[in-house]
Structures are given as C-alpha cells and as structure tokens.
Design a protein around this motif. Structure first.
Motif, PDB file in Angstrom:
ATOM      1  N   HIS A  85       3.405   9.234   0.847  1.00 30.22           N
ATOM      2  CA  HIS A  85       3.033   8.616   2.121  1.00 30.22           C
ATOM      3  C   HIS A  85       2.758   9.745   3.113  1.00 30.22           C
ATOM      4  O   HIS A  85       3.667  10.367   3.653  1.00 30.22           O
ATOM      5  CB  HIS A  85       4.192   7.727   2.588  1.00 30.22           C
ATOM      6  N   GLN A  88       2.735  10.420   9.017  1.00 33.14           N
ATOM      7  CA  GLN A  88       4.042   9.987   9.499  1.00 33.14           C
ATOM      8  C   GLN A  88       4.168  10.222  11.001  1.00 33.14           C
ATOM      9  O   GLN A  88       3.941  11.340  11.465  1.00 33.14           O
ATOM     10  CB  GLN A  88       5.130  10.798   8.770  1.00 33.14           C
ATOM     11  N   CYS A 114      -2.635   3.887  17.793  1.00 35.44           N
ATOM     12  CA  CYS A 114      -2.592   3.960  16.330  1.00 35.44           C
ATOM     13  C   CYS A 114      -2.594   2.564  15.725  1.00 35.44           C
ATOM     14  O   CYS A 114      -3.277   2.298  14.740  1.00 35.44           O
ATOM     15  CB  CYS A 114      -1.362   4.732  15.859  1.00 35.44           C
ATOM     16  N   GLU A 115      -1.839   1.674  16.350  1.00 32.72           N
ATOM     17  CA  GLU A 115      -1.762   0.303  15.849  1.00 32.72           C
ATOM     18  C   GLU A 115      -3.148  -0.331  15.840  1.00 32.72           C
ATOM     19  O   GLU A 115      -3.558  -0.958  14.868  1.00 32.72           O
ATOM     20  CB  GLU A 115      -0.801  -0.489  16.750  1.00 32.72           C
ATOM     21  N   CYS A 118      -5.419   1.171  13.064  1.00 34.76           N
ATOM     22  CA  CYS A 118      -5.009   1.079  11.665  1.00 34.76           C
ATOM     23  C   CYS A 118      -5.775  -0.049  10.985  1.00 34.76           C
ATOM     24  O   CYS A 118      -5.668  -1.205  11.386  1.00 34.76           O
ATOM     25  CB  CYS A 118      -3.507   0.806  11.546  1.00 34.76           C
ATOM     26  N   ALA A 122      -0.901  -1.876   9.317  1.00 29.19           N
ATOM     27  CA  ALA A 122       0.355  -1.340   8.793  1.00 29.19           C
ATOM     28  C   ALA A 122       1.256  -0.768   9.885  1.00 29.19           C
ATOM     29  O   ALA A 122       2.399  -0.432   9.614  1.00 29.19           O
ATOM     30  CB  ALA A 122       0.057  -0.250   7.762  1.00 29.19           C
ATOM     31  N   ILE A 123       0.740  -0.635  11.107  1.00 23.96           N
ATOM     32  CA  ILE A 123       1.525   0.032  12.152  1.00 23.96           C
ATOM     33  C   ILE A 123       1.991  -0.967  13.200  1.00 23.96           C
ATOM     34  O   ILE A 123       1.226  -1.828  13.647  1.00 23.96           O
ATOM     35  CB  ILE A 123       0.704   1.153  12.835  1.00 23.96           C
ATOM     36  N   ILE A 132       5.216   3.000  10.584  1.00 27.13           N
ATOM     37  CA  ILE A 132       4.196   2.646   9.596  1.00 27.13           C
ATOM     38  C   ILE A 132       4.860   1.979   8.401  1.00 27.13           C
ATOM     39  O   ILE A 132       5.822   2.507   7.840  1.00 27.13           O
ATOM     40  CB  ILE A 132       3.424   3.901   9.127  1.00 27.13           C
ATOM     41  N   ASP A 133       4.348   0.816   8.049  1.00 29.92           N
ATOM     42  CA  ASP A 133       4.810   0.137   6.839  1.00 29.92           C
ATOM     43  C   ASP A 133       4.131   0.825   5.654  1.00 29.92           C
ATOM     44  O   ASP A 133       2.930   0.672   5.440  1.00 29.92           O
ATOM     45  CB  ASP A 133       4.419  -1.341   6.909  1.00 29.92           C
ATOM     46  N   GLU A 134       4.907   1.581   4.917  1.00 27.12           N
ATOM     47  CA  GLU A 134       4.255   2.401   3.889  1.00 27.12           C
ATOM     48  C   GLU A 134       3.707   1.597   2.724  1.00 27.12           C
ATOM     49  O   GLU A 134       2.862   2.077   1.989  1.00 27.12           O
ATOM     50  CB  GLU A 134       5.163   3.541   3.393  1.00 27.12           C
ATOM     51  N   CYS A 137       0.219   0.904   4.118  1.00 32.38           N
ATOM     52  CA  CYS A 137      -0.570   2.087   4.472  1.00 32.38           C
ATOM     53  C   CYS A 137      -1.397   2.566   3.276  1.00 32.38           C
ATOM     54  O   CYS A 137      -0.930   2.561   2.145  1.00 32.38           O
ATOM     55  CB  CYS A 137       0.368   3.200   4.916  1.00 32.38           C
ATOM     56  N   CYS A 143      -4.675   7.026  12.178  1.00 30.29           N
ATOM     57  CA  CYS A 143      -3.627   7.069  13.203  1.00 30.29           C
ATOM     58  C   CYS A 143      -3.457   8.494  13.723  1.00 30.29           C
ATOM     59  O   CYS A 143      -3.362   8.728  14.919  1.00 30.29           O
ATOM     60  CB  CYS A 143      -2.324   6.514  12.635  1.00 30.29           C
TER      61      CYS A 143
END
Ligand code: FES
Ligand code: FES
Lengths: 163, 849
Positions: A85, A88, A114-115, A118, A122-123, A132-134, A137, A143
């Motif tokens: 991932h 970060q 970033c949200e 994306c 995911a953010i 971030i929900d990996e 992602c 991001c």
C-alpha cells in the motif's frame, strides 16, 4: 471483500516536524510522534530509527509486521498496513484545521482535497485527518499529487513532490 | 528544467505535465494507454525504477531523475516472451488493458521469477480487465515466467483449422501496444472537439452564447444545432437522438450535447468549453418509468413516453396456471449496469473528397455510416468509416457518442478533428443495461413440470431509444427459459425517462428475465420437493421439442448435456446454486440479418474483408480459422483487414452473438466460391479476383402466422453452477456451454471466463447509482471485480453437431453472462436461506459496506 495480503509492515502515521517540540513560536502537536524511542527499543529486527524530523521511521524492507512496536507506542500512531500500500497520509492529527496548521508544518488539515480526487472513494476524513481504506485503494497516487500540505507520501520514494 | 529518463533516453523538458501525457504526447509511446486519466483503471502503468506505477497521476516533476520503462523499452527477448505467453494463454481480448498488465507482470517477475497464482493476482490487483475475467492473464504471466526462467519451448505448428487453440491474430500488436486504437493515431493538423453537455437532465435551452468562446484565440468553431447540415437526429433504430439540443428544445438527460467546441489543443478546448454560456429553464425530470407512465407526465418525446410495448403469448398461460398444483408469484428487480469497457469512446474524422472519413471504435461501421450520413446531409457512400482496434464494447458502443460529433466538426472546420470522451463523460453518456422490474408467475404440476408462466416487465429505457425496443423484445421472448412447455404469456413495456439511455448490454435483456425465471424455478424445486438440478433436467428443451415461442429446436440443442456436465459438481457441494439459460445467435424475428464477406486475392494472398467489428471477441481469428478450414490455405497466406465501409461489405452490427455464425457463414460461402475457382485455375491466375459470400439468416417475424415460427437461426444453451465456501466466498463457478462447433476453444474459454466474471459483478458488487437522473458512480466506484478477488472459473465446452451453417458454430458472446447471477443467488439461498429477488445481492462477503 477482504484482501489476501502477501505482507504486512508497521508504519508510523507521523512525518515529524522540526517544530514538533514546543518552540519559540509555540508550535506543538500532541498527536504525533514524540520521539520517545519506545518502538525503536521494542523492535527485535532493528528496523526502526528516529528520523531527521524527530519522528520514528520504519525500514519496511526489514520489518516483518510483528506488531511489537504498535504495542509499544504511547501515541497509538503505528499501524499495520499492507507493504504494497504505497500512498500513505503520514499524520494523526485530531485538531481542527487552524490549530493543526499552527502545530505542525506537515499536518493534515482535513481539507478533503484527497477525498475528492480519489477515484475509488477510498479516502475519508476521520478525526480531522485523511484515512485511506487500503482494500479500496489502487495506488494511483492522485491523493499525493493533489495534497496541498505534502502529508501524503509514497513510501517507496518513487513519486516525490519536492524533488 | 525537468530531467527524466524514458526507455534509456534522457529528456530535458520545460513544461510540467502528467507522466501519462508526457509519455503519450511527447515521447509518442502509445503502449501506455489512457483508459481514464483518473487513476481507476490501470491501463497507464509504467515501471518507475522497476516498480509498476500508474502514470496518469504523477507530474513529471515528481519523478525527476527516475528511470521510466514502457513496453517499447523492453528487450527483444522480453517482447517475444510476453507475446508468446499472452498469445498461447489466450489472455488477450480487446487488448486495451494488456500493456498495463504486461508492465505489472514484468514488475513482478523481475523480483520474483517463480510466483504463485495468488502472487500474480496480487501483482495485477490495480489493473482492471473487463474482458477476460483475469484467469488467462494469470496463465500468461505464469507462462512468461516459465519462458523467462527456462527459455522458450519450441513454438507449436498450428494448422489454424477449426477446433484448434490458436493464439489470436492480433496478439502481437496488442501485447506490445503498437496496435492502434483511435486515440493512438497520429494525424497531421489535428484539431480537438468536445461537447458542452447539459447542466440539467431536463431543462429547456433558452439561449446559447458562443461569443466569448469564439473570441478566444485557438478556438476554431463552436457548433450548435443550426449548423447541422442534415437532420438533427441520429439513432440506431429509432432516429430520436438529437445530435445537439437546439435552442427552444429540452434536454433529455445529462449527457445531451448542447454545443461542440473545436480548438487547436485539448487545453484550449477545456478552457473554451467553460466560456460557452447556456441559459436554461430547469424542469422537473422524469426519474423512473412509473412517473413516465402517468397520464400527466411530461412527454419526453413527441410520440409519448412509451418507447415499446411487447406482448408475447402462446397457449393459455392463465388457465394453465389456474390448473397447476403449485403456483409461485414473485416480483424481481435488476439494476442499471455500466459496460465499463476499458477504452473510452473516441473518434477522429477528416474531410475526404466531398465527404467525410471517420475512424471509430464502434460495434458496426455501417451503423455509424447510416446514422451519420443523414445528419451530415450526405449520401451514405460519402461517409466512410474505418474501425480501429476496439477496446471493448459489450453493447455499449452500438450508438453514436462521438462519431457523429467528430464527423460534423470535421466537415465544418475542414480539418481532422478528434472527439474523445473523458471517463467521466463516458460514464454519463453511452447507453447502459436496462433496469427492469419484473413480476413472474410460475405454475407446475406435482412432478415439477412447468405448466405455464405469466410475466410482466417494466423497463426504464432512459432518454433515448437506442436498442431499447429489441432489448425489451429479447427480454420477453427469452423470459420463458430454455424449457419445453406451451403456455406462456408476457407483457413488457419500456418507458422513456430522463435517465441515461439504456440499450444493448451483453445478454440483451435476457440477463434480467433469466434472473427472475431461474430464481422461481429454484424455489419451485423446493416446493415440489426435488432438487434445483432435477427440476431443470425434467423441463429442459431437447432436440425436436417445441419452445414456448413455438420454435422447434434443432439437433444442435445441447442444454441437457450442459446440465449433465455439471451434475456431479453440483451435487457434491452443499452450497451450490445453478441456473440455465438460452440465447439467440443472430438478430432473428424476421428482420433482414445479413452476413457478408469478401475474399480478395492480392499478391497471392487471401484478404478477408468484412464490415463486421471485432470488439475484442476475436472475430478476425474466427474468420481466419473458417477460411483455413474451408480452403486449406495456410495462415501466412491470409490477411484479415479491419472492418470498414470502403472495401468491406456490410455484415451488420456486432450484437446478438451473431458474428461467428452469420459472418462466419458468409466467409465460408466466399471460400466455397474460391474453391470452385481453384478447380480450374491456380491462385496466381486468380490474382485480383474477389469472391463474395453472403448469408441471409432467414427467420419468421414475432407472432408470424405459422404453426412453428423460427424466431432465430440458432440458440446457444448453458448451465452454470456457483459453489460457495462455508464463509460465503465463492470457491468457483462452473460454466457448461453448448457452442455447436468450437472454432477456437481457447477463445471460447476466454469468453466464458470474462462473461462469468462480468456477471459476478452484476450479481454481487456493481452499482450505477442515479440520484434525480444524475449519475453518481465513478469508474472506480462501480465495484468491478479486481484480479485478486476473482474466484476460479471452470469452463466446460459442450460441442454438438446439427447446425448446418458456419461449420456448426454458434455465438457465445452473450450467454456467458446470463445464468451467472441466478446461479450465485441460488447458492446463497442454500447457504443462508435468504431468497433474494433484487441485485446486487446483500449479505455476502462481497457487499460494499
Ligand atoms: S489511465 Fe491511469 S489509471 Fe486509468
Ligand atoms: S482484454 Fe482486458 S479489458 Fe479487454
């Protein structure tokens, strides 16, 4: 659907900052790494050092994701993540934007840029910082590219904003 | 000054831009595909210092000093190995995702020469493939790893006859990325066009002010409806789709075009589009068919809101159900689905003598010609259309989205113009799969034999007709399922709304009604006290029997064999679900359905020319194999030319699983003529001659007054089984398909695996959300299955003779996607006892929180 991840590592969600100890300007962050060295000591593989900005840094090549440092951290800012991932947000700030800005040059201020950028949804901003929900992602790096504060890092060091 | 090294060449550049744009526009490296430019698809992967990374996000200033590698920079040996491996594994279909896959494969194999399947899947997790279902791509990576480790094996000597697992003819260009999709073309003097879209799904256009945009330097034209030389509307069957919405008229959905801006560069174009000021009177949109059917609903089209009404009836369903021992009645609903092909719509048009030449990515060059010509005020022959490679279609590229705009713009600015949709535009503009609300009543006797079925279907056909009428018709005609019973009645209606148009989508309406009838059968089995397998076996249509539509099925009908093929695996697993399906090959129902193919002899080689699009399914390979089989010529003596309207005869749209059968038969007939000529002459003596094969797939109209109408020349049949693990994850899908004669088993498996995984999404994860007619889903949030999430798919090909055309081969494109959802829902029903009637299913590990 849960990812079957080949390898996990520990990651410190704080970049550190020259000002992370209270200084003349009164900048201070109570959420980030305090440089106590607990994680450094806990790590049997000597994979953790205190970096140049005063925050702990994990050498992800050495780390095996055992989780000892996570237990040792008094600030609760070390997390277990998939080694692959790549992007970060390295901040654990919980203050609102103005205070966060004041406290640290490298803080996430929850601006949601970033949200919005994306593609995977995911953010999210949780407790005033980007998460971030990996599993969602897909490592595009938008991001990082869009973050106005330089909070999001490519842990592989391939894409770097201030090159 | 930014310094960057690409494939060993050092670049020093002033202008900062994304790595993707730099590689494609400055370095001209076209293997790096632009599938979305928003980070969601993975077609743009490159290696940065050996590590795979999507190139559409980072600016080149952020990767300064790094080494970038694209496929063009691979060693010759690597190139050969990836071409061999991807070809032999059958991993390439439309090819648009493939270079990105190859990059990620190299990224993995360079550090892990002998990866396991899971490691391969993980390495490809950020690359979407909509065609293959990933399995054969994993095979290809495994094979490439082996060749890299151990050296290549001797290349097989293929005969290219029917039944052989040959690598597709377009593998090399697609793996190495030099094959041209429209967006890859380098055209001199190219201008860029794009439409200003409606700001509201339903609003009257009060005024359009182009003055500011026109005043901007670099803007060549702002085209509005009054500039259209011919008719305003285009449309595949019904010409109801405004090319541009004129002042005074209403928009019908968010994808409507108001004005086309043409500019010197894409950057200027984006700026200029913002300067076009449109005033609207915003009106309340019609959001669903129930609003549309109200008496006081606003009329979205002149003829009203009912696009199509289909009523199919044979026997007396009502009475049969009344007299049945067991009756089940249930409502079902299926959602919108986005095709999500990897290549966004793109066309380049240019003035050509006194007409226009259009390079397109679409499912039928003649359809594009016939739609555009009247709008452009030109006779058909003055609109020439050439297909470039098509990066996936699945039904979503049957309509005009960019072709007509490019043609119009080129005529007006008298220069070549490219019109390309952004991914976000593509998500809004092209027609989707129809959501359908269905109510089915099924009556059976004590043995589980179907006595009668009655059904009602309401479909949302969105803003324009597209293929809504025929889709509704197939939904209705196939709703009965592949079973032998006589009493069937269905009533279907499709209404216009202000949603995006709904049109063709792999399965063509049958995916929806199959879900309903198959779920009811599963339930009925329980009521009767027999297994879901048994109830299907008892009712399954067998050669010589009569379908509920009256057609007597031929000897090639092998539904029973597909059921038998999965019996053991079905019965061995406690949490297995299954479903059957049938799907026509060919347009059918009395419509003129022609296949046409020319075989021309040029320089001693056979040129196969047919105006039939390969959208990734592999038509060119099918035709080459048919010609090899029929003429005995070697592969090297044949050249397959891309579909076009210039020297390839009209062979219809790639739709209805028809090309293998219909164009295949036309090719076979052309070969027979060639064979006859070769009896008295040598190939050298035939230089310059052409052999024309034509095949009319003759059928009877729906409701034709004959005792047993032939609705379609052929049907394919299938049974699919879904096997669940205890934890609710899918262990595997077993798919048994009746294909008549398998032309290329490798390609058929690819179709099955891809179709199954596509419908895994339909059943479990995919969404296309609309709020007040405004699409809310992005490419990345559709919920497309990713490489590391797919279960195993096992294909069983059932061959059976009996079809006397196209060497016995039936189409397979659509049916692979049809029974999957009810098979999966049936399996979950057994696992958790929840009988679900809507899709995507809930309470599964795949559900997005
Ligand atoms: S083009 Fe970069 S991810 Fe789609
Ligand atoms: S082959 Fe992968 S998207 Fe078409």
């Amino acid at each position: 659907m849960k990812n079957k991840v080949p390898r996990f590592v520990a990651r410190v969600y704080c970049k550190g900052c020259e000002h992370s100890q209270p200084d003349a300007e009164g900048k201070d962050c109570t959420y980030g790494c305090i440089g106590c060295g607990g994680c450094v000591e806990s790590c049997k593989l000597h994979a953790i050092t205190i970096g140049e900005h005063g925050a702990a840094v994990v050498d992800e090549k050495k780390c095996v994701g055992c989780g000892l440092c996570i237990k040792a951290c008094p600030q609760d800012i070390i997390h277990k993540v998939a080694a692959d991932h790549s992007f970060q947000p390295l901040c654990s700030n919980r203050d609102a934007a103005a205070a966060a800005k004041k406290a640290c040059d490298n803080s996430c201020i929850g601006c949601r840029i970033c949200e919005k950028n994306c593609p995977m949804g995911a953010i999210t901003i949780e407790g005033n910082h980007a998460v971030i929900d990996e599993e969602l992602c897909t490592d595009c790096g938008f991001c990082l590219v869009k973050c106005p504060r330089g909070v999001i890092e490519d842990v592989r060091g391939l894409i770097c904003k201030n090159r | 000054m930014i310094e960057i090294c690409v494939n060993g060449t050092e670049y020093q550049v002033e202008k900062d831009q994304t790595l993707l744009r730099f590689l494609r526009d400055v370095c001209k490296l076209k293997s790096v595909k632009d599938g979305c430019s928003e980070g969601a698809c993975g077609t743009c992967h490159v290696l940065i210092d050996g590590v795979p990374q999507k190139a559409c996000g980072p600016m080149i200033s952020m990767v300064q000093g790094k080494e970038i590698l694209t496929i063009e920079g691979f060693t010759e040996r690597e190139k050969e190995i990836y071409v061999r491996a991807f070809g032999e594994a059958g991993a390439v279909q439309c090819g648009f995702c493939i270079p990105g896959m190859v990059i990620c494969a190299k990224g993995l194999l360079d550090v892990n020469p002998k990866p396991g399947r899971e490691e391969i899947a993980w390495a490809l997790r950020n690359n979407i493939c909509r065609c293959t279902g990933y399995k054969k791509i994993f095979d290809a990576v495994e094979l490439a790893a082996k060749y890299l480790r151990e050296g290549e094996s001797e290349e097989s000597a293929y005969s290219w006859r029917l039944g052989e697992r040959v690598p597709r003819i377009d593998v090399r260009e697609k793996v190495l990325g030099y094959g041209e999709y429209v967006d890859d073309m380098e055209v001199k003097d190219l201008a860029y066009g794009s439409a200003v879209r409606a700001a509201h799904p339903r609003a009257r256009v009060l005024s359009i002010d182009k003055s500011k945009a026109l005043a901007m330097p670099g803007v060549l034209a702002v085209i509005t409806a009054e500039d259209i030389p011919g008719t305003l509307e285009v449309g595949h069957i019904v010409r109801d789709w405004d090319t541009l919405i004129p002042v005074g008229k209403c928009t019908r959905y968010l994808g409507d075009a108001i004005a086309i801006v043409v500019a010197e560069t894409p950057e200027l174009l984006e700026k200029a589009k913002k300067l076009v000021k449109v005033e609207y009177e915003v009106l309340q949109p019609v959001t669903n068919p129930y609003e549309a059917m109200k008496e006081d609903a606003p009329k979205l089209h002149e003829k009203g809101n009912l696009l199509a009404h289909k009523h199919v009836s044979r026997g007396n369903a009502k009475e049969a159900i009344e007299n049945a021992s067991h009756v089940l009645k249930q409502k079902f609903a299926t959602p919108w689905t986005e095709h999500a092909f990897l290549e966004p719509e793109c066309a380049i048009a240019m003035p050509d003598d006194d007409g226009v030449l259009i390079y397109s990515t679409d499912q039928g060059v003649y359809a594009t010609q016939h739609e555009c010509a009247p709008m452009l005020g030109l006779p058909n022959e003055k609109v020439r259309v050439i297909n470039k490679l098509v990066g996936g279609g699945f039904g979503g590229k049957e309509d005009m989205t960019v072709q007509h705009h490019a043609g119009l713009a080129a005529m007006i600015v008298k220069r070549p113009v490219k019109v390309k949709l952004t991914r976000a535009e593509s998500m809004i503009i092209h027609p989707k799969r129809h959501p359908m609300d269905m109510e089915f009543t099924l009556g059976c006797n004590d043995k589980g034999e179907i006595q009668g079925v009655m059904a009602e279907v309401i479909a949302d056909t969105g803003a324009y007709a597209s293929l809504g009428g025929p889709v509704l018709e197939r939904a209705c005609t196939h709703a009965a399922g592949p079973y032998h019973y006589e009493n069937f009645e269905i009533d279907g209606k499709a209404y216009y709304t202000n949603n995006p148009p709904a049109g063709a989508f792999r399965g063509f309406g049958v995916t929806q009604t199959c879900f309903a009838i198959e779920m009811l059968l599963t339930k009925m089995a329980e009521v009767v006290g027999i297994s879901p397998w048994e109830i299907r076996y008892r009712n399954a249509i067998r050669p010589g029997e009569v379908l509920p539509n009256g057609q007597i099925v031929d000897n090639a009908t092998a539904l029973v064999e597909t059921l038998e093929a999965v019996r053991d695996v079905y019965e061995a697993h406690p949490y297995a679900g299954l479903a059957c399906a049938m799907k026509n090959a060919g347009v059918g129902v009395g419509l003129p359905d022609y296949g046409r193919c020319i075989i021309g002899v040029k320089n001693g080689k056979l040129h196969i020319r047919s105006g039939a699009s390969c959208i990734g399914q592999g038509l060119g390979t099918v035709l080459v194999q048919m010609v090899a089989q029929t003429t005995g010529f070697a592969r090297d003596d044949m050249i397959y030319d891309a579909s076009n309207t210039i020297d390839a005869p009209d062979s219809g749209t790639t739709s209805g699983s028809r090309q293998t059968l219909i164009t295949g038969e036309a090719a076979r007939r052309a070969c027979e003529l060639l064979n006859q000529a070769l009896e008295s002459k040598t190939i050298e003596e035939l230089e310059g001659e052409e052999f024309y094969g034509e095949y009319l797939a003759a059928t009877d109209a729906l409701g034709a007054d004959v005792p047993n109408p032939v609705s379609h020349v052929a049907y394919g049949y299938a049974t699919q089984v879904c096997i669940l693990n205890e934890d609710g994850t899918i262990e595997k899908i077993v798919a048994a398909h009746d294909v008549g004669k398998a032309v290329n088993p490798l390609s058929i498996e690819g179709q099955i695996e891809g179709g199954v995984i596509m419908s895994l999404g339909f059943a479990l994860t995919e969404q296309y959300q609309l709020e007040e007619c405004v699409p809310k889903t992005k490419y990345g949030t559709i919920g497309l299955f990713r490489a590391h999430q797919v279960p195993q798919v096992e294909s069983i090909i059932v061959e059976r003779e009996g079809l006397n055309v196209a060497c016995g081969a039936k189409g397979i494109g659509e049916i692979t996607s049809i029974p999957t959802a009810p098979a999966i829902a049936g399996a979950y029903y057994r696992l958790n006892g929840k009988f679900q009637t809507t899709l995507p299913l809930t309470d599964t590990p795949y559900e997005r929180p």
